[in-house]
Write an enzyme that holds these catalytic residues in place. Structure first.
Site, short mmCIF file in Angstrom:
data_model
loop_
_atom_site.label_atom_id
_atom_site.label_comp_id
_atom_site.label_asym_id
_atom_site.label_seq_id
_atom_site.Cartn_x
_atom_site.Cartn_y
_atom_site.Cartn_z
N ASP A 40 40.47 91.24 58.18
CA ASP A 40 39.76 91.19 59.46
C ASP A 40 40.56 90.43 60.51
O ASP A 40 40.54 90.78 61.69
CB ASP A 40 38.38 90.55 59.29
CG ASP A 40 37.34 91.54 58.80
OD1 ASP A 40 37.69 92.72 58.57
OD2 ASP A 40 36.16 91.15 58.66
N GLY A 59 43.41 87.35 55.60
CA GLY A 59 42.30 88.28 55.58
C GLY A 59 42.55 89.49 56.46
O GLY A 59 43.15 89.39 57.54
#
Length: 222
Positions: free
Chosen positions: A78, A76
């Site tokens: 993030d 991901g």
């Protein structure tokens, strides 16, 4: 920095907000777009027309650290941004990053090398799972006032189990990494970060804007 985390965000409102910021800060020339929800064509077209340099942040972007993750195409964005932020704050050090949101992610970077990490359910997701996957357990929410090691009724037992369990999880990860990296620094970020302050034994530094700091660092490498 444009960070999209929910598909419910209306593109027109996002564009309007960016236009206001650009009007107030005319010096902005570079933009990074990070989205876990996907960005539509109107937003991309607006950014292309308004800014000189746009980085659509994904797994192929140049990073300010060595990424040793075996499947970089699956990680991901993030998580990568949080690692970049931690590396910016504590360069060439051993850092364990706890991101407490919908999921609890634990990532480790050592002297500029990212070694990966783990993903487990976040606080509220644990409550939701107990209710969803059983027939009788009630749906509960995070209880910030609970201070019990053992529950005295079913609702207390659920809350104590969920909240103590995730705190013990964080403390155990920290202890395991600390045993091999004595100068380890621990950071916590995410929407539930405040919940853990004072509840975990780990000496942890709270960094509310760690992901945004990391995105800004990544943009500087574009």
């Amino acid at each position: 920095i444009v960070r999209l985390v929910k598909t419910s965000n209306k593109t027109s409102k996002i564009i309007e907000a960016i236009a206001i910021i650009k009007h107030r800060a005319k010096c902005i020339r570079k933009v990074i777009l990070s989205s876990t929800a996907g960005a539509d064509g109107d937003l991309k077209a607006f950014l292309s027309n308004e800014f000189l340099c746009i980085l659509y942040f994904d797994n192929t972007a140049k990073l300010p650290f060595d990424n040793l993750y075996k499947t970089p195409e699956t990680i991901g964005v993030d998580r990568l941004a949080a690692v970049a932020g931690a590396n910016k704050l504590f360069p060439n050090m051993d850092v364990l990053i706890f991101d407490a949101g919908t999921a609890l992610t634990i990532d480790f970077i050592s002297k500029g090398k990212y070694f990966g990490g783990n993903i487990s359910p976040g606080l509220q997701m644990r409550y939701n799972a107990l209710h969803y996957f059983t027939k009788k357990l009630p749906q509960l929410k995070i209880n910030p006032t609970l201070d019990l090691l053992s529950g005295r009724n079913s609702e207390e037992a659920i809350s104590a189990g969920v909240q103590n369990g995730i705190c013990f999880e964080i403390d155990t990860y920290y202890q395991k990494y600390k045993s091999t990296h004595p100068n380890l620094i621990a950071i916590i970020t995410g929407g539930d970060a405040n919940f853990f302050m004072g509840r975990i034994d780990t000496r942890v530094k709270k960094q509310e804007n760690l992901v945004l700091l990391g995105l800004n660092e990544i943009l500087g490498w574009a």
